[in-house]
Design an enzyme around this catalytic site. Structure first.
Site, PDB file in Angstrom:
ATOM      1  N   GLU A 194      43.730 137.783  60.845  1.00  8.81           N
ATOM      2  CA  GLU A 194      44.116 136.968  59.964  1.00  8.81           C
ATOM      3  C   GLU A 194      42.970 136.111  59.074  1.00  8.81           C
ATOM      4  OE1 GLU A 194      47.782 137.405  62.515  1.00  8.81           O
ATOM      5  OE2 GLU A 194      45.443 136.818  62.958  1.00  8.81           O
ATOM      6  N   PHE A 239      50.331 131.811  61.866  1.00  9.70           N
ATOM      7  CA  PHE A 239      48.996 132.783  61.750  1.00  9.70           C
ATOM      8  C   PHE A 239      48.374 132.873  60.418  1.00  9.70           C
ATOM      9  CE2 PHE A 239      52.075 134.816  64.954  1.00  9.70           C
ATOM     10  CZ  PHE A 239      51.914 134.007  66.006  1.00  9.70           C
TER      11      PHE A 239
END
Length: 314
Positions: free
Chosen positions: A49, A74
């Protein structure tokens, strides 16, 4: 909400060649239609991410309009440094879309809970923070975000949320609350997909003779200060309702506005409904979590009733 997001994204992708979709290794089937129509504008960035956010910033600074999407913790906590430095510092018009905010993934445990994200993102200079209440507001928020020249965070639930609006609200605008119910004794200010519970509370209060206004404060930053000023001026009690922690969310934003503007609290005070300043450590789904945290409609109504009766401090 996520199905409406994918559908609206595909429609917008058909008319805006700048739109690029970045996924953090989820939703591959969800975005099949977008990927089939625009194979050169869909990228699965994998479980990386931080890298995805850096890529999104680069695309935005190159004139494209990237949408970065994955599960809330995330796409926020894990890559907060990249959001701060790569996106916000450069005022890059990245649209960050989080799925499963609050306790939508309650059953998966604290790694998937997201009750601090509004606080994190709201504190970043230049960031717009939007928390739609239903699928129609998701569509409206995505359309509005594409018109911005700055980063926008869209905080969604997951799936199966009740529809509040019959269609995309024509009056939807970032920073402008939507009036869902009119009233002049109690104002319930809600953000995100807890609004159905807030409406249940409004029904319960109305059944006891109370006049209740309900606002969908879908944008936490910037706040609709005019709507708040009207509510504070005419209502006896104002309550903020959110599936977020006590620090940094909608309730905190409203009380900050009170202090900064010199606005007096209404006669009955300001009541804040949130998940508190603690991790939710029990095992159960979202409905169970809300019941444990006092965020169901009947619990909201009961607490407001006690405040109106003078039996509890706001």
């Amino acid at each position: 909400m996520r199905n409406a997001f994918a559908d609206e994204l595909t429609k917008l992708g058909d008319i805006d060649p700048r739109l690029v979709m970045l996924s953090g290794d989820i939703g591959n089937r969800l975005f099949d239609k977008f990927r089939a129509k625009h194979p050169g504008r869909f990228f699965n960035c994998g479980v990386a991410e931080q890298n995805m956010m850096g890529v999104a910033a680069g695309l935005a600074l190159s004139g494209l309009r990237p949408v970065a999407y994955t599960i809330t913790p995330f796409v926020t906590t894990r890559c907060l440094e990249q959001i701060r430095v790569d996106v916000c510092y450069h005022e890059a018009p990245v649209i960050i879309v989080a799925v499963g905010a609050g306790l939508a993934y309650a059953g998966l445990g604290p790694t998937h809970h997201a009750c601090e994200d509004i606080a994190f993102l709201r504190s970043l200079p230049g960031m717009v923070v939007c928390c739609p209440c239903d699928a129609w507001e998701v569509r409206a928020a995505l359309r509005a975000a594409l018109q911005q020249d700055r980063p926008v965070y869209i905080r969604m639930g997951k799936k199966g949320e009740p529809q509040i609006h019959a269609e995309v609200p024509a009056e939807f605008a970032l920073g402008r609350a939507l009036t869902v119910r009119e009233g002049d004794e109690v104002c319930l200010v809600s953000t995100g997909n807890i609004l159905p519970e807030v409406l249940h509370a409004a029904d319960a209060l109305a059944a006891h003779g109370h006049s209740v206004q309900v606002l969908s404060m879908h944008t936490v930053k910037p706040l609709d200060r005019a709507a708040l000023a009207r509510a504070f001026a005419r209502c006896r009690v104002v309550a903020t309702c959110e599936e977020h922690g006590a620090i940094g969310g909608l309730g905190a934003a409203v009380t900050e506005w009170m202090a900064d503007s010199g606005t007096r609290a209404p006669p009955g005070g300001v009541v804040r409904f949130n998940t508190g300043d603690a991790f939710f450590r029990l095992s159960g789904e979202q409905e169970f979590a809300r019941e444990q945290l006092g965020l169901t409609g009947h619990q909201i109504a009961e607490r407001i009733e006690r405040v109106l009766a003078g039996k509890a401090a706001a």
